[in-house]
Design an enzyme around this catalytic site. Structure first.
Site, PDB file in Angstrom:
ATOM      1  N   ARG A 112     -12.940  15.906 -33.701  1.00  0.00           N
ATOM      2  CA  ARG A 112     -12.077  17.066 -33.042  1.00  0.00           C
ATOM      3  C   ARG A 112     -12.399  18.375 -33.640  1.00  0.00           C
ATOM      4  O   ARG A 112     -11.885  19.096 -34.332  1.00  0.00           O
ATOM      5  CB  ARG A 112     -10.875  16.831 -33.123  1.00  0.00           C
ATOM      6  CG  ARG A 112     -10.186  15.521 -32.581  1.00  0.00           C
ATOM      7  CD  ARG A 112      -9.774  15.613 -30.900  1.00  0.00           C
ATOM      8  NE  ARG A 112     -10.957  15.540 -30.146  1.00  0.00           N
ATOM      9  CZ  ARG A 112     -10.865  15.399 -28.727  1.00  0.00           C
ATOM     10  NH1 ARG A 112      -9.839  15.132 -28.363  1.00  0.00           N
ATOM     11  NH2 ARG A 112     -12.058  15.178 -28.425  1.00  0.00           N
ATOM     12  N   LYS A 160       0.144   8.186 -23.459  1.00  0.00           N
ATOM     13  CA  LYS A 160       0.516   8.306 -24.857  1.00  0.00           C
ATOM     14  C   LYS A 160       2.015   8.091 -24.844  1.00  0.00           C
ATOM     15  O   LYS A 160       2.403   6.966 -25.208  1.00  0.00           O
ATOM     16  CB  LYS A 160       0.048   9.851 -24.910  1.00  0.00           C
ATOM     17  CG  LYS A 160      -1.319  10.236 -25.459  1.00  0.00           C
ATOM     18  CD  LYS A 160      -2.004  10.317 -24.043  1.00  0.00           C
ATOM     19  CE  LYS A 160      -3.610  10.849 -24.127  1.00  0.00           C
ATOM     20  NZ  LYS A 160      -4.226  10.851 -22.954  1.00  0.00           N
ATOM     21  N   TYR A 195       0.725  -1.345   0.066  1.00  0.00           N
ATOM     22  CA  TYR A 195       0.053   0.133  -0.054  1.00  0.00           C
ATOM     23  C   TYR A 195       1.002   1.214  -0.072  1.00  0.00           C
ATOM     24  O   TYR A 195       0.557   2.315  -0.702  1.00  0.00           O
ATOM     25  CB  TYR A 195      -1.042  -0.112   1.375  1.00  0.00           C
ATOM     26  CG  TYR A 195      -1.853   1.031   1.143  1.00  0.00           C
ATOM     27  CD1 TYR A 195      -3.173   0.916   0.290  1.00  0.00           C
ATOM     28  CD2 TYR A 195      -1.903   2.413   1.696  1.00  0.00           C
ATOM     29  CE1 TYR A 195      -4.061   2.078   0.401  1.00  0.00           C
ATOM     30  CE2 TYR A 195      -2.503   3.601   1.146  1.00  0.00           C
ATOM     31  CZ  TYR A 195      -3.521   3.631   0.758  1.00  0.00           C
ATOM     32  OH  TYR A 195      -4.591   4.362   0.667  1.00  0.00           O
ATOM     33  N   ASP A 209       1.922  20.842 -20.294  1.00  0.00           N
ATOM     34  CA  ASP A 209       1.465  19.617 -20.587  1.00  0.00           C
ATOM     35  C   ASP A 209       2.273  18.544 -21.621  1.00  0.00           C
ATOM     36  O   ASP A 209       2.580  18.703 -22.528  1.00  0.00           O
ATOM     37  CB  ASP A 209       0.163  19.798 -21.305  1.00  0.00           C
ATOM     38  CG  ASP A 209      -0.852  18.256 -21.546  1.00  0.00           C
ATOM     39  OD1 ASP A 209      -0.106  17.349 -21.444  1.00  0.00           O
ATOM     40  OD2 ASP A 209      -2.082  18.396 -21.847  1.00  0.00           O
ATOM     41  N   PHE A 240      -7.109  22.136 -24.409  1.00  0.00           N
ATOM     42  CA  PHE A 240      -7.515  20.857 -24.513  1.00  0.00           C
ATOM     43  C   PHE A 240      -8.562  20.480 -23.682  1.00  0.00           C
ATOM     44  O   PHE A 240      -8.764  21.147 -22.690  1.00  0.00           O
ATOM     45  CB  PHE A 240      -6.209  19.750 -24.115  1.00  0.00           C
ATOM     46  CG  PHE A 240      -6.589  18.354 -24.445  1.00  0.00           C
ATOM     47  CD1 PHE A 240      -6.751  17.814 -25.896  1.00  0.00           C
ATOM     48  CD2 PHE A 240      -7.132  17.485 -23.208  1.00  0.00           C
ATOM     49  CE1 PHE A 240      -6.991  16.531 -25.906  1.00  0.00           C
ATOM     50  CE2 PHE A 240      -7.230  16.295 -23.615  1.00  0.00           C
ATOM     51  CZ  PHE A 240      -7.551  15.759 -24.881  1.00  0.00           C
ATOM     52  N   THR A 241      -9.407  19.365 -24.041  1.00  0.00           N
ATOM     53  CA  THR A 241     -10.851  19.235 -23.384  1.00  0.00           C
ATOM     54  C   THR A 241     -10.830  19.039 -21.977  1.00  0.00           C
ATOM     55  O   THR A 241     -11.325  19.738 -21.434  1.00  0.00           O
ATOM     56  CB  THR A 241     -11.373  17.909 -24.113  1.00  0.00           C
ATOM     57  OG1 THR A 241     -10.436  17.028 -24.037  1.00  0.00           O
ATOM     58  CG2 THR A 241     -11.756  18.183 -25.544  1.00  0.00           C
ATOM     59  N   PHE A 277     -18.570  15.273 -26.406  1.00  0.00           N
ATOM     60  CA  PHE A 277     -18.071  14.587 -27.299  1.00  0.00           C
ATOM     61  C   PHE A 277     -18.046  13.014 -26.879  1.00  0.00           C
ATOM     62  O   PHE A 277     -18.193  12.132 -27.839  1.00  0.00           O
ATOM     63  CB  PHE A 277     -16.798  14.922 -28.006  1.00  0.00           C
ATOM     64  CG  PHE A 277     -15.529  14.865 -26.832  1.00  0.00           C
ATOM     65  CD1 PHE A 277     -15.135  15.834 -26.096  1.00  0.00           C
ATOM     66  CD2 PHE A 277     -14.864  13.775 -26.713  1.00  0.00           C
ATOM     67  CE1 PHE A 277     -14.408  15.930 -25.359  1.00  0.00           C
ATOM     68  CE2 PHE A 277     -13.843  13.772 -25.869  1.00  0.00           C
ATOM     69  CZ  PHE A 277     -13.536  14.772 -25.112  1.00  0.00           C
TER      70      PHE A 277
HETATM   71  N1  PM9 Z   1      -5.986  12.776 -24.616  1.00  0.00           N
HETATM   72  C1  PM9 Z   1      -6.885  11.698 -26.750  1.00  0.00           C
HETATM   73  O1  PM9 Z   1      -7.312  10.929 -27.141  1.00  0.00           O
HETATM   74  C2  PM9 Z   1      -7.698  10.811 -24.485  1.00  0.00           C
HETATM   75  C3  PM9 Z   1      -8.912  11.493 -23.803  1.00  0.00           C
HETATM   76  S1  PM9 Z   1      -9.622  12.857 -24.513  1.00  0.00           S
HETATM   77  C4  PM9 Z   1     -10.611  12.256 -26.093  1.00  0.00           C
HETATM   78  O2  PM9 Z   1      -6.112  12.593 -27.348  1.00  0.00           O
HETATM   79  C5  PM9 Z   1      -3.428  15.895 -23.521  1.00  0.00           C
HETATM   80  C6  PM9 Z   1      -2.655  16.725 -24.610  1.00  0.00           C
HETATM   81  C7  PM9 Z   1      -4.276  14.911 -23.825  1.00  0.00           C
HETATM   82  C8  PM9 Z   1      -5.111  14.104 -22.932  1.00  0.00           C
HETATM   83  C9  PM9 Z   1      -5.850  13.062 -23.273  1.00  0.00           C
HETATM   84  C10 PM9 Z   1      -4.771  14.701 -21.592  1.00  0.00           C
HETATM   85  C11 PM9 Z   1      -5.614  13.741 -20.634  1.00  0.00           C
HETATM   86  C12 PM9 Z   1      -4.233  15.812 -21.402  1.00  0.00           C
HETATM   87  N2  PM9 Z   1      -3.585  16.461 -22.145  1.00  0.00           N
HETATM   88  O3  PM9 Z   1      -6.665  11.086 -20.993  1.00  0.00           O
HETATM   89  O4  PM9 Z   1      -6.910  11.916 -18.556  1.00  0.00           O
HETATM   90  O5  PM9 Z   1      -4.309  14.601 -25.194  1.00  0.00           O
HETATM   91  O6  PM9 Z   1      -5.007  10.373 -19.331  1.00  0.00           O
HETATM   92  O7  PM9 Z   1      -5.100  12.825 -20.445  1.00  0.00           O
HETATM   93  C13 PM9 Z   1      -6.801  11.820 -25.100  1.00  0.00           C
HETATM   94  P1  PM9 Z   1      -5.876  11.399 -19.874  1.00  0.00           P
END
Ligand code: PM9
Length: 460
Positions: free
Chosen positions: A385, A261, A75, A218, A127-128, A452
């Protein structure tokens, strides 16, 4: 002079395979109708080539899988946490690490700590999830990316750059104290996976330092950004990706990271910081929202896979193959006269739906329509997008109308072959040939946040 490989051929071979489902057009008609014409609502078993996202869809190496068996699931104080901390310090250069279950976990924590209601949060395009967390904490996002980024055909080599004049104007207008921090995306996802230059990063740091404003990077695809700097920016040709990455990070105070990523894993993220006080607060907060500060919502094995992923992902051979694959697809589409965002970005090909369907106004959701058509044609899953992803303005309630109305063909790392790339090109071409028969969609269900993901549509 070391041998310069020209091909983007993969620096790995395949050991395990996963069968794919082939469907008929009739079956796909049924699936996409049931999914409300939203590719997020399709079942993955009904998808042939899945280009929805490069997030968590990567293939891990044998070394990473071996690391999974070395998971220390204590843990507190897991060995894998310390290994991850060591690699984040070595490759990204920040002093402190707070693991999180994925990128938005880190965004949540940093937004809550640094934003006060009424603050501004400028960034090189939204970014979303990032903007949503900023808004939920009372912040107001301001787009300070260069204008070229909003033009899909502009060939600027660093379309992720900040327009320093826009940033300076904002500082003059609202004052440095009202700016919580500047968010810097590297690369910029919504602009088409476009990089920011080192020179621009340096200038952003100089301007923000003058006014005592923090910079939060980011770093989700910062290794891909580093590869573009190596290829395009004078003075960086002979530097390693690791050296470039360290310099990128040195111009920021903290980084949010989605390890799903760049880092070749299926789950994981982190917040990395230099400021001791902010770190203390983040450590406090992570136990409320994610898990103890030495696991942050992750299993020990996930942290181990991410630590090993950092080392693998930072290899130039890997990035050359990764980005080379995207360029291969993009160049074939350009040869066929298909409108895509240029220059070709780091993680995806972005089809320009406004040019694809010039007869569809934006409220007929051209990009959503194109993603559905592509699935219908071949079972390839892509992502909208455009106006759907952009959401609504919190104050006016109206849609945001982004200049870029795009469909993203996102390539998971180390997953698909060149033949899959060819099938993708052929399918996009087929859909392009039939573009005049398409009438668009209307939205029939709209969720409150990040619409979306779950919105539903009907054919017009
Ligand atoms: N990006 C992508 O498919 C997955 C979810 S949104 C459709 O591109 C950036 C630049 C990203 C991103 C996620 C996140 C969030 C932050 N910054 O999905 O929470 O491209 O791990 O990261 C997606 P998490």
């Amino acid at each position: 002079m070391p041998f310069q490989r020209r091909s983007w051929a993969e620096p790995f071979k395949i050991k395990v395979v996963e069968p794919l489902t082939m469907t008929t057009r009739e079956e796909r008609e049924k699936h996409i109708t049931e999914a409300g014409y939203n590719t997020f609502l399709l079942k993955s078993k009904d998808v042939y080539i899945d280009l929805l996202t490069d997030s968590g869809t990567n293939a891990m190496s044998d070394n990473q899988w071996a690391g999974m068996m070395m998971g220390d699931e204590a843990y507190a104080g897991s060995v894998n946490y310390y290994h991850l901390e060591e690699k984040v310090q070595e490759f990204y250069g920040y002093k402190f690490l707070v693991p999180t279950h994925q990128g938005r976990g880190a965004e949540h924590i940093i937004s809550k700590i640094l934003i006060k209601p009424g603050d501004y949060v400028p960034g090189n395009m939204y970014f979303t999830t990032t903007r949503l967390h900023q808004e939920l904490n009372g912040g107001k996002f301001v787009d300070i990316i260069i204008d070229e980024a909003h033009d899909s055909q502009n060939l600027h080599p660093f379309k992720g750059n900040v327009d320093l004049q826009k940033l300076e104007n904002l500082i003059t207008k609202v004052g440095g104290k009202k700016i919580a921090y500047v968010t810097i995306g590297a690369t910029v996802n919504m602009a088409g996976g476009q990089p920011i230059s080192m020179e621009n990063l340096r200038q952003v740091r100089a301007l923000t330092s003058k006014h005592g404003i923090k910079v939060v990077l980011d770093a989700t695809r910062a290794m891909e950004n580093a590869y573009f700097i190596k290829r395009r920016e004078k003075g960086y040709e002979n530097k390693s990706i690791k050296e470039i990455l360290l310099e990128i990070c040195s111009y920021s105070d903290a980084a949010t990271m989605s390890g799903k990523k760049d880092l070749l894993v299926n789950i994981g993220g982190f917040l990395a910081l230099n400021d001791n006080d902010v770190f203390e607060e983040a450590r406090n907060m992570v136990v409320v929202y994610e898990g103890l500060h030495t696991y942050g919502g992750l299993a020990g094995r996930d942290m181990e896979a991410m630590a090993r992923g950092i080392v693998e992902a930072c290899q130039v051979d890997h990035l050359q193959a990764r980005i080379g694959q995207i360029e291969y697809v993009g160049n074939r589409l350009i040869e066929l006269g298909i409108p895509i965002v240029r220059p070709i970005g780091g993680h995806a090909i972005f089809l320009d739906a406004k040019q694809f369907y010039p007869h569809l106004e934006q409220l007929k959701f051209p990009a959503q329509t194109l993603a559905a058509e592509l699935y219908l044609d071949s079972g390839i899953r892509s992502m909208e997008r455009g106006i759907v992803s952009a959401g609504r303005n919190k104050e006016t309630g109206d849609h945001y109308y982004p200049k870029l109305e795009l469909v993203r063909l996102t390539f998971p790392r180390r997953v698909y072959t060149q033949a899959h790339c060819d099938v993708t090109v052929e399918s996009v071409y087929e859909v392009f040939q039939n573009r005049n028969n398409v009438r668009g969609l209307k939205m029939v269900y709209e969720p409150k946040y990040l619409r979306f993901f779950q919105a539903r549509f009907d054919k017009l």
